[in-house]
Design an enzyme around this catalytic site. Structure first.
Site, PDB file in Angstrom:
ATOM      1  N   THR A   1      -7.686   2.410 -21.159  1.00 36.05           N
ATOM      2  CA  THR A   1      -8.671   1.994 -20.172  1.00 36.05           C
ATOM      3  C   THR A   1      -8.126   2.191 -18.766  1.00 36.05           C
TER       4      THR A   1
ATOM      5  N   ASP B   1     -34.611  19.277 -27.909  1.00 39.66           N
ATOM      6  CA  ASP B   1     -34.966  17.883 -28.176  1.00 39.66           C
ATOM      7  C   ASP B   1     -33.818  17.280 -28.960  1.00 39.66           C
TER       8      ASP B   1
ATOM      9  N   LYS C   1      -8.524   5.608 -17.549  1.00 39.74           N
ATOM     10  CA  LYS C   1      -9.852   5.872 -16.998  1.00 39.74           C
ATOM     11  C   LYS C   1      -9.957   5.396 -15.558  1.00 39.74           C
TER      12      LYS C   1
ATOM     13  N   SER D   1     -32.166   0.174 -36.859  1.00 39.46           N
ATOM     14  CA  SER D   1     -32.561   0.923 -35.671  1.00 39.46           C
ATOM     15  C   SER D   1     -31.353   1.566 -35.010  1.00 39.46           C
TER      16      SER D   1
ATOM     17  N   ARG E   1     -17.153 -23.600 -23.271  1.00 38.80           N
ATOM     18  CA  ARG E   1     -18.424 -22.912 -23.187  1.00 38.80           C
ATOM     19  C   ARG E   1     -19.421 -23.548 -24.150  1.00 38.80           C
TER      20      ARG E   1
HETATM   21  C1  HEA Z   1     -25.168  -7.716 -21.870  1.00 36.50           C
HETATM   22  C2  HEA Z   1     -25.059  -8.935 -22.049  1.00 36.50           C
HETATM   23  C3  HEA Z   1     -25.300 -10.052 -21.086  1.00 36.50           C
HETATM   24  C4  HEA Z   1     -25.915 -10.079 -19.847  1.00 36.50           C
HETATM   25  C5  HEA Z   1     -26.549  -8.941 -19.108  1.00 36.50           C
HETATM   26  C6  HEA Z   1     -25.842 -11.437 -19.412  1.00 36.50           C
HETATM   27  C7  HEA Z   1     -26.368 -11.876 -18.183  1.00 36.50           C
HETATM   28  C8  HEA Z   1     -26.275 -13.185 -17.708  1.00 36.50           C
HETATM   29  N1  HEA Z   1     -25.676 -14.240 -18.352  1.00 36.50           N
HETATM   30 FE1  HEA Z   1     -24.869 -14.199 -20.224  1.00 36.50          FE
HETATM   31  N2  HEA Z   1     -24.085 -14.162 -22.094  1.00 36.50           N
HETATM   32  C9  HEA Z   1     -23.876 -13.051 -22.866  1.00 36.50           C
HETATM   33  C10 HEA Z   1     -24.214 -11.760 -22.543  1.00 36.50           C
HETATM   34  C11 HEA Z   1     -24.870 -11.394 -21.376  1.00 36.50           C
HETATM   35  N3  HEA Z   1     -25.210 -12.220 -20.335  1.00 36.50           N
HETATM   36  C12 HEA Z   1     -23.225 -13.404 -24.100  1.00 36.50           C
HETATM   37  C13 HEA Z   1     -22.814 -12.461 -25.217  1.00 36.50           C
HETATM   38  C14 HEA Z   1     -23.050 -14.796 -24.058  1.00 36.50           C
HETATM   39  C15 HEA Z   1     -22.399 -15.688 -25.110  1.00 36.50           C
HETATM   40  C16 HEA Z   1     -23.442 -16.387 -25.921  1.00 36.50           C
HETATM   41  C17 HEA Z   1     -22.874 -17.336 -26.874  1.00 36.50           C
HETATM   42  O1  HEA Z   1     -22.047 -18.171 -26.482  1.00 36.50           O
HETATM   43  O2  HEA Z   1     -23.251 -17.271 -28.049  1.00 36.50           O
HETATM   44  C18 HEA Z   1     -23.576 -15.225 -22.777  1.00 36.50           C
HETATM   45  C19 HEA Z   1     -23.550 -16.548 -22.335  1.00 36.50           C
HETATM   46  C20 HEA Z   1     -23.875 -16.938 -21.040  1.00 36.50           C
HETATM   47  C21 HEA Z   1     -23.557 -18.210 -20.485  1.00 36.50           C
HETATM   48  C22 HEA Z   1     -22.782 -19.317 -21.177  1.00 36.50           C
HETATM   49  C23 HEA Z   1     -23.684 -20.159 -21.968  1.00 36.50           C
HETATM   50  C24 HEA Z   1     -22.925 -21.181 -22.718  1.00 36.50           C
HETATM   51  O3  HEA Z   1     -21.772 -20.966 -23.049  1.00 36.50           O
HETATM   52  O4  HEA Z   1     -23.541 -22.206 -22.973  1.00 36.50           O
HETATM   53  C25 HEA Z   1     -24.055 -18.230 -19.218  1.00 36.50           C
HETATM   54  C26 HEA Z   1     -23.947 -19.369 -18.283  1.00 36.50           C
HETATM   55  O5  HEA Z   1     -23.941 -19.240 -17.133  1.00 36.50           O
HETATM   56  C27 HEA Z   1     -24.672 -16.960 -18.982  1.00 36.50           C
HETATM   57  C28 HEA Z   1     -25.286 -16.584 -17.802  1.00 36.50           C
HETATM   58  C29 HEA Z   1     -25.783 -15.314 -17.550  1.00 36.50           C
HETATM   59  C30 HEA Z   1     -26.480 -14.961 -16.328  1.00 36.50           C
HETATM   60  C31 HEA Z   1     -26.810 -15.893 -15.220  1.00 36.50           C
HETATM   61  C32 HEA Z   1     -26.780 -13.622 -16.456  1.00 36.50           C
HETATM   62  C33 HEA Z   1     -27.503 -12.801 -15.422  1.00 36.50           C
HETATM   63  O6  HEA Z   1     -26.796 -11.616 -15.192  1.00 36.50           O
HETATM   64  C34 HEA Z   1     -28.903 -12.490 -15.852  1.00 36.50           C
HETATM   65  C35 HEA Z   1     -29.677 -11.885 -14.698  1.00 36.50           C
HETATM   66  C36 HEA Z   1     -31.015 -11.428 -15.053  1.00 36.50           C
HETATM   67  C37 HEA Z   1     -32.151 -12.093 -14.793  1.00 36.50           C
HETATM   68  C38 HEA Z   1     -32.123 -13.438 -14.203  1.00 36.50           C
HETATM   69  C39 HEA Z   1     -33.458 -11.542 -15.189  1.00 36.50           C
HETATM   70  C40 HEA Z   1     -34.250 -11.030 -14.081  1.00 36.50           C
HETATM   71  C41 HEA Z   1     -35.108 -11.954 -13.283  1.00 36.50           C
HETATM   72  C42 HEA Z   1     -36.130 -12.705 -13.668  1.00 36.50           C
HETATM   73  C43 HEA Z   1     -36.456 -13.012 -15.082  1.00 36.50           C
HETATM   74  C44 HEA Z   1     -37.003 -13.277 -12.663  1.00 36.50           C
HETATM   75  C45 HEA Z   1     -37.000 -14.727 -12.673  1.00 36.50           C
HETATM   76  C46 HEA Z   1     -35.801 -15.197 -12.000  1.00 36.50           C
HETATM   77  C47 HEA Z   1     -35.556 -16.472 -11.753  1.00 36.50           C
HETATM   78  C48 HEA Z   1     -36.390 -17.582 -12.290  1.00 36.50           C
HETATM   79  C49 HEA Z   1     -34.383 -16.861 -10.870  1.00 36.50           C
HETATM   80  N4  HEA Z   1     -24.541 -16.199 -20.107  1.00 36.50           N
HETATM   81  C1  HEA Z   2     -18.328  -4.623 -22.417  1.00 36.27           C
HETATM   82  C2  HEA Z   2     -17.773  -5.492 -23.111  1.00 36.27           C
HETATM   83  C3  HEA Z   2     -16.313  -5.835 -23.147  1.00 36.27           C
HETATM   84  C4  HEA Z   2     -15.200  -5.111 -22.780  1.00 36.27           C
HETATM   85  C5  HEA Z   2     -15.126  -3.714 -22.251  1.00 36.27           C
HETATM   86  C6  HEA Z   2     -14.076  -5.955 -23.047  1.00 36.27           C
HETATM   87  C7  HEA Z   2     -12.759  -5.561 -22.822  1.00 36.27           C
HETATM   88  C8  HEA Z   2     -11.657  -6.297 -23.208  1.00 36.27           C
HETATM   89  N1  HEA Z   2     -11.669  -7.564 -23.737  1.00 36.27           N
HETATM   90 FE1  HEA Z   2     -13.296  -8.694 -24.067  1.00 36.27          FE
HETATM   91  N2  HEA Z   2     -14.934  -9.733 -24.659  1.00 36.27           N
HETATM   92  C9  HEA Z   2     -16.244  -9.328 -24.548  1.00 36.27           C
HETATM   93  C10 HEA Z   2     -16.684  -8.124 -24.047  1.00 36.27           C
HETATM   94  C11 HEA Z   2     -15.837  -7.120 -23.615  1.00 36.27           C
HETATM   95  N3  HEA Z   2     -14.494  -7.168 -23.541  1.00 36.27           N
HETATM   96  C12 HEA Z   2     -17.133 -10.339 -25.028  1.00 36.27           C
HETATM   97  C13 HEA Z   2     -18.649 -10.263 -25.074  1.00 36.27           C
HETATM   98  C14 HEA Z   2     -16.321 -11.390 -25.444  1.00 36.27           C
HETATM   99  C15 HEA Z   2     -16.738 -12.753 -25.965  1.00 36.27           C
HETATM  100  C16 HEA Z   2     -17.451 -12.760 -27.240  1.00 36.27           C
HETATM  101  C17 HEA Z   2     -17.833 -14.151 -27.616  1.00 36.27           C
HETATM  102  O1  HEA Z   2     -16.931 -14.915 -28.003  1.00 36.27           O
HETATM  103  O2  HEA Z   2     -19.026 -14.495 -27.516  1.00 36.27           O
HETATM  104  C18 HEA Z   2     -14.955 -10.966 -25.211  1.00 36.27           C
HETATM  105  C19 HEA Z   2     -13.845 -11.735 -25.528  1.00 36.27           C
HETATM  106  C20 HEA Z   2     -12.563 -11.276 -25.471  1.00 36.27           C
HETATM  107  C21 HEA Z   2     -11.451 -11.956 -26.056  1.00 36.27           C
HETATM  108  C22 HEA Z   2     -11.517 -13.244 -26.854  1.00 36.27           C
HETATM  109  C23 HEA Z   2     -11.398 -14.403 -25.972  1.00 36.27           C
HETATM  110  C24 HEA Z   2     -11.585 -15.667 -26.696  1.00 36.27           C
HETATM  111  O3  HEA Z   2     -12.682 -15.911 -27.187  1.00 36.27           O
HETATM  112  O4  HEA Z   2     -10.626 -16.428 -26.774  1.00 36.27           O
HETATM  113  C25 HEA Z   2     -10.334 -11.205 -25.777  1.00 36.27           C
HETATM  114  C26 HEA Z   2      -8.970 -11.555 -26.215  1.00 36.27           C
HETATM  115  O5  HEA Z   2      -8.125 -10.782 -26.337  1.00 36.27           O
HETATM  116  C27 HEA Z   2     -10.774 -10.063 -25.033  1.00 36.27           C
HETATM  117  C28 HEA Z   2      -9.936  -9.056 -24.571  1.00 36.27           C
HETATM  118  C29 HEA Z   2     -10.394  -7.884 -23.987  1.00 36.27           C
HETATM  119  C30 HEA Z   2      -9.491  -6.818 -23.578  1.00 36.27           C
HETATM  120  C31 HEA Z   2      -8.006  -6.797 -23.656  1.00 36.27           C
HETATM  121  C32 HEA Z   2     -10.309  -5.814 -23.097  1.00 36.27           C
HETATM  122  C33 HEA Z   2      -9.841  -4.480 -22.589  1.00 36.27           C
HETATM  123  O6  HEA Z   2     -10.616  -3.452 -23.123  1.00 36.27           O
HETATM  124  C34 HEA Z   2      -9.847  -4.409 -21.101  1.00 36.27           C
HETATM  125  C35 HEA Z   2      -9.117  -3.200 -20.618  1.00 36.27           C
HETATM  126  C36 HEA Z   2      -9.245  -3.005 -19.129  1.00 36.27           C
HETATM  127  C37 HEA Z   2      -8.281  -3.272 -18.222  1.00 36.27           C
HETATM  128  C38 HEA Z   2      -6.980  -3.875 -18.609  1.00 36.27           C
HETATM  129  C39 HEA Z   2      -8.499  -3.039 -16.762  1.00 36.27           C
HETATM  130  C40 HEA Z   2      -8.131  -1.686 -16.260  1.00 36.27           C
HETATM  131  C41 HEA Z   2      -6.774  -1.239 -16.576  1.00 36.27           C
HETATM  132  C42 HEA Z   2      -5.810  -0.969 -15.662  1.00 36.27           C
HETATM  133  C43 HEA Z   2      -6.057  -1.061 -14.212  1.00 36.27           C
HETATM  134  C44 HEA Z   2      -4.497  -0.499 -16.183  1.00 36.27           C
HETATM  135  C45 HEA Z   2      -3.326  -1.362 -15.982  1.00 36.27           C
HETATM  136  C46 HEA Z   2      -3.489  -2.679 -16.643  1.00 36.27           C
HETATM  137  C47 HEA Z   2      -2.498  -3.345 -17.246  1.00 36.27           C
HETATM  138  C48 HEA Z   2      -1.140  -2.807 -17.493  1.00 36.27           C
HETATM  139  C49 HEA Z   2      -2.752  -4.768 -17.680  1.00 36.27           C
HETATM  140  N4  HEA Z   2     -12.128 -10.134 -24.858  1.00 36.27           N
END
Ligand code: HEA
Ligand code: HEA
Ligand code: CUA
Ligand SMILES: [Cu+2]
Lengths: 529, 286, 403
Positions: free
Chosen positions: A332, A110, A335, A173, A454
């Site tokens: 990355t 577990d 990977k 949590s 946004r």
């Molecule tokens: C893991 C994190 C995650 C996931 C899974 C998603 C999923 C989705 N997000 Fe995201 N989103 C964020 C993390 C995530 N988001 C974050 C961090 C922000 C920034 C917030 C901020 O600015 O502070 C953001 C903001 C954000 C914006 C920008 C809002 C803004 O700047 O004003 C939008 C707009 O299109 C968007 C759209 C969506 C959509 C369409 C999905 C879809 O993938 C969702 C799909 C799932 C469902 C729809 C649910 C299942 C179905 C039902 C409930 C049945 C009913 C269905 C219908 C009525 C059609 N999200």
């Molecule tokens: C799962 C979540 C996730 C992951 C994995 C990443 C991955 C990365 N993110 Fe992202 N990021 C977010 C979630 C994530 N981010 C969210 C939620 C925000 C917005 C938050 C908010 O404002 O609300 C954000 C915003 C965000 C910003 C800020 C943008 C802005 O607000 O102005 C930046 C800027 O540097 C950034 C960079 C990156 C980079 C460099 C990676 C790297 O890790 C990516 C590395 C991967 C690759 C590069 C692809 C594969 C690589 C190759 C094929 C190798 C060869 C490539 C090269 C030589 C280029 N991210």
């Protein structure tokens, strides 16, 4: 990787019994499989709640003009959508997978701290009761963005303290859940299961758990300072008192950036389990995968200010954070290339988990590459806070993490339930999701570059076309998740009997267990050679 | 690594979380209602706190009973150690935030506000010059004094350091199975802890009334109370834990080679000690 | 440039009392159009560099993406089980692993060099020719010309304001620059290095005009610096880019870049009698506040209850509604004004709040922005609208005394 195992004696210990009956089984359970199921179900529920909020967002943005909701409510939706998705859907779903899988993958009876496990789970509903209740309060829920920047967040009404305490509780949590995972991995491995034989899913979770223990307290500290600024007159984020609103951003992103890797690393682990199975070929570069994961985790602590290129950092800061962020692409990339090499010269079949995993690799790369663009400080001054960023993180989060979770669900569902899921429906779910998710998020790149900020409920007319396309993609994607739900329910209730091995090429201890796996497994540890 | 006998203790069910979590929810909701100025806040908090405390006490009672009943083998012991160690690590990060805020204010925001960022200080803050400690550029008319390092804080430093010594002494005694010495050592440690807390309480009154140093006297007051306050809470929790351990020692729960409860509490106490040293240096001294 | 656009540009400039030179008003940027896909090249050297860097890294990531995707799809196609592919059994190869660690690193190094150069240039605000201080408010901008003694507020234009309501009187499609137009644009000369000092009054905003190549957050209590040297005359539009509350989406930015001589005319015009342009009583837009304190005496005649209420209602809708809401019901930390004893109670208190604001809260001082008539109307209005029943009238002269 472990492959050969001695499975002669599992599940026969007489001091254990099966699950209790009725509701108390679920309330009091300390069994890692029960808790895994609880975590995952909770995650699924929250995915739908958070998704429904996303649908409100997309509906409002369907056309220019204020069509559906008030701007303030729109902000609540944006904020809550993110909080619910991140803390309610993705983190619990991943923790649920960890709970279910880690003990069986390392041959432990577990989790190390079963009571803590139960507690950590039940804190989640508590946190979300507090958080979601705010939506029904006068003044509504939190509306300052999930990043909770002061001074804006201090303008919240009654919701404010609830938000803070909800974050505290969710933080506790996560910390408790993570401590448990670290202790389990370090202390509960079966004889012969050395660290470098652990499945990558276990490795990625070990490192993720470490990240969580390190950064959740940082978030807790940050929101505590918000609380005292609001109610006890402190001036942490108030220039008049010698503080600085930007200091909150530093602290938040010191948490926030590792947080996004918390969301992705376990997904890497999942994909690293699935791709070899369906390629019928061992994972390429196991040890470089481990080191790459560790490198990503390390780097995640020194890149936070790439979210803050526009706040007026000193030049040296801009450059440092730009370089550090770009560096993340290297491990990355390792990977991605390892996954490619795993598929190379394999013998691939394309069951649903494999489809989702391949889509993960492709679409995560799209998101990662746009991340590298964002990392360039001078251009981020254009990209920042536009839909380009929204597109970036949904590619890595939705078609990244969420796809990986779906892959995991399809992959292990037969082991959990003892039944095969409906492969045909699974494939339909995949194709509809994979296409619609691109319709949903790809145009957002264009919107961002063309100048759409946004977090706005209404936009200039030039953005109308792409927004409508994006919304349509969103609705389709949303509805297709109902299919996902249906497939899961159908599989839980019955279906073709799953074999123990389930997948031809699958390796690892979990496949040595019967399907469904018995309530208690590995009471006597297997011997891993 | 696992033990060959394969008897890792897995409790069958755990009732206290589901009992206690409504309490924690109530506590949080009650505090929120109170902060929002609602009438029901305080009663909700009290009820929530009572439930939470019952949960904690009962839970620990269960664990103690199981421990005494010898259900925990060496592997379980390691899990507990890991758990405690990582918990303390998370606490380190928690304190790290407030120390970070302190450094940030001193290295960045205060200098920026007073000339380091010419436009900011010239156009927004009349080019005031600030020196640490400060209440910030917008509260210059506030009169207060900083807390000196040499009187109470130094005494408190000595007290805590001594308590670390007495605790280590007790630890050695427990390993030698010398119960009387353990009781004395632990008793002294708890007493020193209480002494520390009383002096700190006095210091707070003094700072509040005499020095006019309050939470709302700008960033210095904010940091002072935040850092020493959270530390103080930890001292109280630590002393309480040690007190419970003392009772358990008296009851004879521990043996020379099986006394994890004692050690966990000791780790915690040493951690609180080290934090204080950080505080002493960074909050009081420089 | 279409004639309609010309009209808009004329109105924009005309609002500033600049009819004489309006014929030469600059044109719209071509960049903002439906189906727009890309960043603008913009009109400054910084924006051009940002654009070049963007395109460079874009092509690089496209190439990398192509490599990855082709590799994956080739594997999928070639090594299908259904085609009888037999799995190989290799699981590592140090050479290739080193290669795919080092090559990306070198690529990144290659991108980092130009990025660093651009970044350094962007941060260099020295040697500027003029300074504009930008202050963000919920939800408008204030522009102060530090060398000219000109300052004014700039907020969403009235047509957009009307069209952005639920069930609007006019639909968004009817508004030419829906959500991208303001009452008072920022007017600047071309070919001058303009230093921007950016700060905010309440919460963090972010000042962004894509064609200038950057956005910069405006942080209350701190000043950020940025610069631009605009190379082409024109109208450049942007938006607030940091979530700043309810109307974050509704605080656009319009920059009009003029040739130097036209700009000089504009400055001269501003320093002259602005009140003349702003004396239309129906015009409740906030004009250059230079005139607010010097309202001519004849405007202080007593007004009738109807006049006060209707003027007050208009001003309320444009200035106060955002926080205190349409029916004065308030929201969150913004207090309700309807049924609020403070509002119907001591009238001098109410005047004070509106004229001087409540420091430390979002409630700003409106004394500098509204004239006596407008404030009189406001006070009368909020004390008697939505069921409030103070029953008294407040006249402009009383406001003058209260200042
Ligand atoms: C893991 C994190 C995650 C996931 C899974 C998603 C999923 C989705 N997000 Fe995201 N989103 C964020 C993390 C995530 N988001 C974050 C961090 C922000 C920034 C917030 C901020 O600015 O502070 C953001 C903001 C954000 C914006 C920008 C809002 C803004 O700047 O004003 C939008 C707009 O299109 C968007 C759209 C969506 C959509 C369409 C999905 C879809 O993938 C969702 C799909 C799932 C469902 C729809 C649910 C299942 C179905 C039902 C409930 C049945 C009913 C269905 C219908 C009525 C059609 N999200
Ligand atoms: C799962 C979540 C996730 C992951 C994995 C990443 C991955 C990365 N993110 Fe992202 N990021 C977010 C979630 C994530 N981010 C969210 C939620 C925000 C917005 C938050 C908010 O404002 O609300 C954000 C915003 C965000 C910003 C800020 C943008 C802005 O607000 O102005 C930046 C800027 O540097 C950034 C960079 C990156 C980079 C460099 C990676 C790297 O890790 C990516 C590395 C991967 C690759 C590069 C692809 C594969 C690589 C190759 C094929 C190798 C060869 C490539 C090269 C030589 C280029 N991210
Ligand atoms: Cu101002 Cu957003
Ligand atoms: Cu990041």
């Amino acid at each position: 990787m472990s492959s050969t195992t001695d499975t002669a004696h599992h599940g026969h210990d007489d001091h254990h019994h099966g699950p209790a009956y009725g509701i108390t089984r679920w309330l009091f359970t300390t069994n890692h499989k029960d808790l895994g199921v609880l975590y995952m179900s909770f995650g699924l529920l929250m995915f739908f709640i958070g998704g429904a909020m996303a649908m409100v967002i997309r509906a409002e943005l369907f056309q220019p003009g204020l069509n559906v909701v008030d701007p303030y409510f729109f902000n609540q939706m944006t904020t809550m959508h993110a909080l619910v998705m991140i803390f309610g859907a993705v983190m619990p779903a991943l923790t649920g997978l960890a709970n279910w899988l880690i003990p069986v993958q390392i041959g432990a009876p577990d989790m190390a701290l079963p009571r803590i496990n139960n507690w950590a789970f039940w804190l989640l509903p508590a946190g979300f009761v507090l958080l979601l209740a705010t939506l029904f309060m006068p003044g509504g829920g939190p509306a300052g963005g999930w990043t909770m920047y002061p001074p804006l967040v201090l303008q919240l009404g009654d919701a404010f303290p609830f938000l803070i305490f909800a974050v505290h509780i969710l933080g506790i949590s996560s910390i408790m859940g993570s401590i448990n995972i670290v202790a389990t991995v370090l202390n509960m491995r079966a004889p012969g299961m050395t660290l470098m034989k652990m499945p990558l899913f276990v490795w990625t979770w070990l490192i993720t758990a470490f990240l969580m223990i390190a950064v959740m307290p940082v978030l807790a500290g940050a929101v505590t300072m918000l609380l005292t600024d609001q109610y006890f007159g402190t001036s942490f984020f108030d220039a008049a008192g010698g503080g600085d609103p930007v200091m909150f951003q530093h602290i938040f992103w010191f948490f926030g950036h590792p947080e996004v890797y918390i969301l992705i690393l376990p997904a890497f682990g999942i994909v690293s389990a699935i791709l070899p199975t369906f390629s019928r070929k061992p994972l390429f570069g196991y040890s470089s995968m481990v080191y790459a994961t560790a490198a990503i985790a390390f780097l995640s602590f020194i890149v936070w200010a790439h979210h803050m290129f526009t706040v007026g950092l000193p030049l040296a800061g801009q450059l440092f954070f730009m370089f550090a962020t770009m560096l993340v692409a290297v491990p990355t990339g390792v990977k991605i290339f390892n996954w490619m090499a795993t598929m190379w010269r394999g013998s691939m079949t394309f069951e649903t988990p494999m489809l989702f995993s391949i889509a993960f690799v492709v679409l995560f790369t799209v998101g990662g590459l746009s991340g590298v663009m964002l990392a360039l400080a001078p251009v981020d001054l254009q990209y920042h806070d536009t839909y380009f960023v929204v597109a970036h993180f949904h590619y890595v989060l939705v078609s990244g993490t969420v796809f990986a979770i779906m892959a995991a669900v399809y992959y292990w569902l037969p082991k959990w339930t003892g039944h095969m899921y409906d492969e045909k429906l699974g494939k339909i779910h995949f194709w509809v999701s994979a296409i619609s998710v691109n319709v949903l998020f790809f145009p957002q790149h264009f919107l961002g570059l063309a100048g759409m900020p946004r977090r706005i409920p209404d936009y200039a007319l030039q953005f109308a076309e792409f927004n409508m396309i994006s919304s349509i993609g969103g609705f389709v994607f949303g509805f297709s998740q109902l299919l996902f739900l249906y497939i899961i329910i159908k599989c839980v209730r019955g279906g073709e009997k799953a074999t123990d091995q389930v997948w031809d090429g699958a390796q690892g201890l979990e496949w040595t267990l019967p399907s469904p796996a018995p309530y208690h497994t590995f009471d006597t540890p297997p011997v891993v050679r | 690594m696992s033990q060959a006998e394969g008897s890792y203790y897995v409790p069958h069910d755990s009732r206290w979380p589901v009992f206690g979590i409504p309490g924690m929810t109530l506590l949080a909701a009650g505090f929120s209602v109170y902060l929002n100025g609602g009438d029901w806040g305080v009663p909700m908090m009290v009820l929530g706190a009572v439930i939470t405390i019952i949960m904690t006490v009962m839970w620990f009672r269960d664990v103690v009973n199981e421990s005494v009943a010898g259900k925990y083998n060496a592997q379980v012991d390691i899990s507990f150690r890991q758990g405690m160690a990582w918990f303390i690590f998370s606490e380190v990060m928690f304190f790290g935030v407030f120390f970070g805020a302190l450094f940030y204010a001193r290295v960045f925001s205060i200098p920026w506000l007073s000339g380091g960022d010419p436009a900011t200080s010239q156009y927004l803050w009349d080019s005031v010059v600030l020196s640490w400690p400060t209440a910030g550029p917008g509260m210059l008319d506030l009169q207060y004094q900083a807390m000196g390092a040499w009187a109470l804080p130094t005494i408190n430093t000595l007290i805590l350091l001594t308590s670390g010594v007495t605790l280590t002494w007790a630890h050695h005694a427990i390993k030698e199975n010398h119960r009387q010495k353990v009781i004395i050592g632990l008793g002294l440690t708890v007493a020193l802890g209480l002494m520390f807390s009383s002096i700190q309480a006095y210091e707070y009154f003094y700072a509040w009334d005499e020095l006019n140093l309050r939470m709302d006297t700008g960033i210095y007051g904010s940091l002072f109370y935040m850092l020493t306050g959270f530390h103080g809470v930890h001292v109280i929790i630590g002393a309480l834990t040690l007190f419970v351990i003392l009772l358990r020692v008296i009851k004879g729960h521990f043996t020379a080679d099986d006394h994890f409860g004692f050690e966990a509490a000791a780790w915690y106490w040493h951690f609180v000690d080290v934090v204080w040293l950080g505080l002493f240096v960074f909050v009081y001294l420089i | 440039m279409t004639s309609k656009m010309l009209v808009r540009a004329l109105t924009a400039v005309g609002l500033l009392g600049l009819l004489p030179i309006a014929a030469a008003a600059p044109g719209e940027s071509e960049w903002r159009k439906p189906w727009g896909l890309n960043l603008p090249e913009g009109v400054t050297s910084l924006s051009q560099q940002a654009y070049d860097l963007h395109m460079l890294v874009f092509y690089i990531v496209c190439a990398i993406g192509a490599f990855v995707f082709i590799g994956i799809f080739y594997s999928i196609w070639k090594f299908r089980h259904s085609q009888g592919a037999k799995p190989a059994n290799f699981h590592h190869n140090t050479t290739v692993e080193v290669v795919w660690t080092v090559v990306p690193f070198l690529i990144l190094l290659g991108i980092a060099v130009p990025a660093t150069q651009t970044m350094i240039k962007m941060e260099d605000t020295s040697g500027y020719d003029m300074t504009v201080k930008v202050t963000g408010y919920q939800w408008m901008w204030e522009y102060e010309y530090m060398d000219e003694d000109i300052s004014f507020f700039s907020r969403l234009d009235r047509d957009s304001q009307r069209a952005r309501q639920r069930d609007p009187e006019i639909s968004p499609q009817e508004v030419e620059h829906y959500l991208l137009d303001v009452d008072n644009p920022l007017v600047v000369p071309i070919d001058k290095k303009i230093r921007f000092l950016l700060t905010a009054n309440d919460v963090i905003h972010s000042w962004w005009v894509p064609e200038l190549g950057w956005k910069k957050d405006t942080i209350p209590g701190f000043i950020n610096e940025a610069w631009a040297r605009i190379e082409e005359p024109g109208v450049y539009r942007g938006q607030c880019a940091e979530l700043c509350g309810r109307d974050h989406g509704f605080m656009p930015i319009v920059v009009i870049a003029l040739e130097q001589d036209e700009y000089d005319d504009w400055v001269a015009e501003q320093n002259g009698d602005v009140a003349a342009a702003g004396d239309d009583p129906a015009d409740v837009d906030v004009d250059a506040d230079a005139g607010a304190d010097e309202v001519a005496d004849e405007q202080l005649e007593d007004m009738s209850q109807d006049e006060l209420m209707s003027l007050g209602g208009q001003v309320y809708d444009s200035q106060c509604l955002a926080c205190h809401r349409a029916e004065g019901e308030g929201m969150g930390s913004f207090p309700a004004l309807a049924g609020n004893d403070e509002v119907t109670g001591d009238v001098s208190q109410v005047k004070d709040v509106i004229i001087n604001g409540v420091s430390g809260t979002a409630m700003q001082a409106f004394g500098g922005r509204l004239d006596d008539r407008e404030i009189a109307g406001l006070v009368t209005y909020i004390r008697n609208a939505w069921g409030n029943d103070a029953g008294d009238l407040v006249q402009p002269s009383e406001i003058r005394d209260a200042r």
